[in-house]
Motif scaffolding. Structure first.
Motif, PDB file in Angstrom:
ATOM      1  N   GLN A 136      32.980  -2.169   0.215  1.00  0.00           N
ATOM      2  CA  GLN A 136      32.430  -2.359   1.562  1.00  0.00           C
ATOM      3  C   GLN A 136      32.913  -3.673   2.177  1.00  0.00           C
ATOM      4  O   GLN A 136      33.197  -3.739   3.373  1.00  0.00           O
ATOM      5  CB  GLN A 136      30.901  -2.336   1.522  1.00  0.00           C
ATOM      6  N   LEU A 137      33.003  -4.713   1.366  1.00  0.00           N
ATOM      7  CA  LEU A 137      33.487  -5.994   1.872  1.00  0.00           C
ATOM      8  C   LEU A 137      34.946  -5.897   2.303  1.00  0.00           C
ATOM      9  O   LEU A 137      35.342  -6.487   3.318  1.00  0.00           O
ATOM     10  CB  LEU A 137      33.326  -7.081   0.798  1.00  0.00           C
ATOM     11  N   GLN A 138      35.740  -5.159   1.561  1.00  0.00           N
ATOM     12  CA  GLN A 138      37.136  -4.971   1.950  1.00  0.00           C
ATOM     13  C   GLN A 138      37.236  -4.229   3.277  1.00  0.00           C
ATOM     14  O   GLN A 138      38.093  -4.549   4.114  1.00  0.00           O
ATOM     15  CB  GLN A 138      37.879  -4.202   0.847  1.00  0.00           C
ATOM     16  N   GLU A 139      36.376  -3.256   3.476  1.00  0.00           N
ATOM     17  CA  GLU A 139      36.376  -2.515   4.744  1.00  0.00           C
ATOM     18  C   GLU A 139      35.981  -3.416   5.912  1.00  0.00           C
ATOM     19  O   GLU A 139      36.573  -3.346   6.998  1.00  0.00           O
ATOM     20  CB  GLU A 139      35.417  -1.325   4.643  1.00  0.00           C
ATOM     21  N   ILE A 140      34.981  -4.264   5.697  1.00  0.00           N
ATOM     22  CA  ILE A 140      34.543  -5.172   6.763  1.00  0.00           C
ATOM     23  C   ILE A 140      35.645  -6.160   7.103  1.00  0.00           C
ATOM     24  O   ILE A 140      35.899  -6.453   8.286  1.00  0.00           O
ATOM     25  CB  ILE A 140      33.257  -5.907   6.339  1.00  0.00           C
ATOM     26  N   LEU A 141      36.319  -6.690   6.079  1.00  0.00           N
ATOM     27  CA  LEU A 141      37.406  -7.633   6.336  1.00  0.00           C
ATOM     28  C   LEU A 141      38.522  -6.958   7.121  1.00  0.00           C
ATOM     29  O   LEU A 141      39.075  -7.555   8.062  1.00  0.00           O
ATOM     30  CB  LEU A 141      37.946  -8.196   5.017  1.00  0.00           C
ATOM     31  N   ALA A 142      38.854  -5.722   6.766  1.00  0.00           N
ATOM     32  CA  ALA A 142      39.882  -4.992   7.519  1.00  0.00           C
ATOM     33  C   ALA A 142      39.457  -4.815   8.978  1.00  0.00           C
ATOM     34  O   ALA A 142      40.272  -4.972   9.897  1.00  0.00           O
ATOM     35  CB  ALA A 142      40.133  -3.635   6.865  1.00  0.00           C
ATOM     36  N   ASP A 143      38.180  -4.508   9.207  1.00  0.00           N
ATOM     37  CA  ASP A 143      37.677  -4.322  10.569  1.00  0.00           C
ATOM     38  C   ASP A 143      37.751  -5.612  11.377  1.00  0.00           C
ATOM     39  O   ASP A 143      38.165  -5.607  12.550  1.00  0.00           O
ATOM     40  CB  ASP A 143      36.231  -3.831  10.536  1.00  0.00           C
ATOM     41  N   VAL A 144      37.326  -6.711  10.775  1.00  0.00           N
ATOM     42  CA  VAL A 144      37.288  -7.965  11.512  1.00  0.00           C
ATOM     43  C   VAL A 144      38.703  -8.484  11.778  1.00  0.00           C
ATOM     44  O   VAL A 144      38.971  -9.083  12.832  1.00  0.00           O
ATOM     45  CB  VAL A 144      36.419  -9.009  10.762  1.00  0.00           C
ATOM     46  N   LEU A 145      39.635  -8.248  10.857  1.00  0.00           N
ATOM     47  CA  LEU A 145      41.027  -8.636  11.088  1.00  0.00           C
ATOM     48  C   LEU A 145      41.632  -7.813  12.224  1.00  0.00           C
ATOM     49  O   LEU A 145      42.349  -8.345  13.075  1.00  0.00           O
ATOM     50  CB  LEU A 145      41.852  -8.459   9.807  1.00  0.00           C
ATOM     51  N   GLU A 146      41.332  -6.526  12.242  1.00  0.00           N
ATOM     52  CA  GLU A 146      41.836  -5.651  13.300  1.00  0.00           C
ATOM     53  C   GLU A 146      41.274  -6.053  14.661  1.00  0.00           C
ATOM     54  O   GLU A 146      41.990  -6.083  15.671  1.00  0.00           O
ATOM     55  CB  GLU A 146      41.477  -4.200  13.000  1.00  0.00           C
ATOM     56  N   LEU A 147      39.984  -6.390  14.693  1.00  0.00           N
ATOM     57  CA  LEU A 147      39.365  -6.809  15.950  1.00  0.00           C
ATOM     58  C   LEU A 147      39.994  -8.100  16.451  1.00  0.00           C
ATOM     59  O   LEU A 147      40.268  -8.239  17.650  1.00  0.00           O
ATOM     60  CB  LEU A 147      37.862  -6.996  15.760  1.00  0.00           C
ATOM     61  N   GLY A 148      40.219  -9.039  15.542  1.00  0.00           N
ATOM     62  CA  GLY A 148      40.849 -10.294  15.946  1.00  0.00           C
ATOM     63  C   GLY A 148      42.238 -10.074  16.520  1.00  0.00           C
ATOM     64  O   GLY A 148      42.608 -10.670  17.539  1.00  0.00           O
ATOM     65  N   ASP A 149      43.021  -9.194  15.881  1.00  0.00           N
ATOM     66  CA  ASP A 149      44.363  -8.888  16.392  1.00  0.00           C
ATOM     67  C   ASP A 149      44.286  -8.208  17.752  1.00  0.00           C
ATOM     68  O   ASP A 149      45.099  -8.488  18.642  1.00  0.00           O
ATOM     69  CB  ASP A 149      45.107  -7.982  15.400  1.00  0.00           C
ATOM     70  N   GLN A 150      43.313  -7.310  17.931  1.00  0.00           N
ATOM     71  CA  GLN A 150      43.181  -6.604  19.208  1.00  0.00           C
ATOM     72  C   GLN A 150      42.851  -7.568  20.338  1.00  0.00           C
ATOM     73  O   GLN A 150      43.418  -7.482  21.434  1.00  0.00           O
ATOM     74  CB  GLN A 150      42.093  -5.529  19.115  1.00  0.00           C
ATOM     75  N   ILE A 151      41.944  -8.497  20.080  1.00  0.00           N
ATOM     76  CA  ILE A 151      41.563  -9.465  21.122  1.00  0.00           C
ATOM     77  C   ILE A 151      42.760 -10.317  21.518  1.00  0.00           C
ATOM     78  O   ILE A 151      43.018 -10.546  22.703  1.00  0.00           O
ATOM     79  CB  ILE A 151      40.402 -10.347  20.622  1.00  0.00           C
ATOM     80  N   LEU A 152      43.525 -10.771  20.529  1.00  0.00           N
ATOM     81  CA  LEU A 152      44.660 -11.646  20.829  1.00  0.00           C
ATOM     82  C   LEU A 152      45.829 -10.868  21.423  1.00  0.00           C
ATOM     83  O   LEU A 152      46.680 -11.453  22.093  1.00  0.00           O
ATOM     84  CB  LEU A 152      45.109 -12.373  19.559  1.00  0.00           C
ATOM     85  N   THR A 153      45.891  -9.553  21.174  1.00  0.00           N
ATOM     86  CA  THR A 153      46.930  -8.729  21.790  1.00  0.00           C
ATOM     87  C   THR A 153      46.630  -8.477  23.261  1.00  0.00           C
ATOM     88  O   THR A 153      47.523  -8.538  24.118  1.00  0.00           O
ATOM     89  CB  THR A 153      47.065  -7.390  21.048  1.00  0.00           C
ATOM     90  N   ASP A 154      45.368  -8.200  23.550  1.00  0.00           N
ATOM     91  CA  ASP A 154      44.967  -7.874  24.922  1.00  0.00           C
ATOM     92  C   ASP A 154      44.713  -9.107  25.789  1.00  0.00           C
ATOM     93  O   ASP A 154      44.838  -9.041  27.008  1.00  0.00           O
ATOM     94  CB  ASP A 154      43.704  -7.009  24.912  1.00  0.00           C
ATOM     95  N   HIS A 155      44.344 -10.220  25.157  1.00  0.00           N
ATOM     96  CA  HIS A 155      43.973 -11.425  25.908  1.00  0.00           C
ATOM     97  C   HIS A 155      44.550 -12.644  25.204  1.00  0.00           C
ATOM     98  O   HIS A 155      44.275 -12.878  24.026  1.00  0.00           O
ATOM     99  CB  HIS A 155      42.451 -11.560  26.004  1.00  0.00           C
ATOM    100  N   GLN A 156      45.316 -13.430  25.925  1.00  0.00           N
ATOM    101  CA  GLN A 156      45.926 -14.613  25.341  1.00  0.00           C
ATOM    102  C   GLN A 156      44.893 -15.721  25.153  1.00  0.00           C
ATOM    103  O   GLN A 156      44.225 -16.122  26.106  1.00  0.00           O
ATOM    104  CB  GLN A 156      47.071 -15.117  26.222  1.00  0.00           C
TER     105      GLN A 156
END
Length: 221
Positions: A136-156
């Protein structure tokens, strides 16, 4: 020395440490920008148990090996939790800087972060009850990393330095504006007093002196 015992130690080092743990450890260091002390303590404990298992004085080598495995797995869970918390904080900082610089982000991004945070709290509570939560912790880390990448991709992200300089510039502008207003207000009220009060009054003398000092100050800047 028992060949099977040596082989078991080698398997722990290769399978559990190198293959399963080391990548997460490196990712955690990259995110947190430090070597987590609690993780290093677990690794030292694991190494101690491995050394004891290989010692001729070991009463129960297999028990020592199981303890070593347990410490490495606990170190992995600690890495996952540390990486999740640090990445969460980094995302919150990015959101704050982006919104300050560019405007409010879409609510779905914040909602997703809240969902991840709730899941994290649920998993932490589950672990405190003695449940295995590594997956479960690995899944959460994957989610939070993906969210961080999405924010920085869409908004500088303007970055901490530029964000700080912008805040300082805005503060300096407000300070200068307020200071200029105070000077103008002082000049106006003094001028008005000179008009309204008798020429030889104490207020007029004081106001004239104030006007001369303010004018001198403005000319020297």
């Amino acid at each position: 020395m028992n060949d099977d015992l040596v082989r078991n130690v080698a398997e722990i080092i290769h399978d559990i440490y190198l293959q399963d743990f080391l990548e997460i450890y490196g990712l955690t260091i990259a995110i947190a920008e430090t070597h987590p002390e609690q993780v290093n303590n677990e690794l030292r404990n694991a190494l101690t148990h491995l050394a004891r298992a290989l010692s001729s004085e070991a009463d129960d080598p297999e028990k020592e090996l199981e303890s070593a495995k347990s410490h490495i797995r606990r170190a992995k869970r600690d890495c996952l939790k540390i990486a999740i918390l640090h990445k969460r904080d980094q995302i919150l900082g990015s959101i704050h800087r982006i919104e300050y610089d560019q405007g409010i982000l879409p609510s779905k991004l914040k909602t997703r972060l809240k969902t991840i945070e709730q899941k994290r709290r649920d998993v932490f509570r589950s672990e405190s009850s003695g449940n295995s939560v590594t997956v479960q912790l690995q899944e959460i880390l994957a989610d939070v990393l993906e969210l961080g990448d999405q924010i920085l991709t869409d908004h500088q992200d303007p970055g901490t330095i530029i964000h700080g300089l912008k805040k300082y510039g805005q503060w300096a502008f407000r300070w200068a504006r307020n200071g200029s207003f105070a000077i103008l207000f002082t000049l106006f009220t003094t001028w008005l007093g000179v008009i309204l009060f008798p020429e030889n009054s104490l207020f007029v003398e004081w106001g004239g002196e104030l006007l001369r000092r303010v004018s001198s100050l403005l000319l020297t800047e």
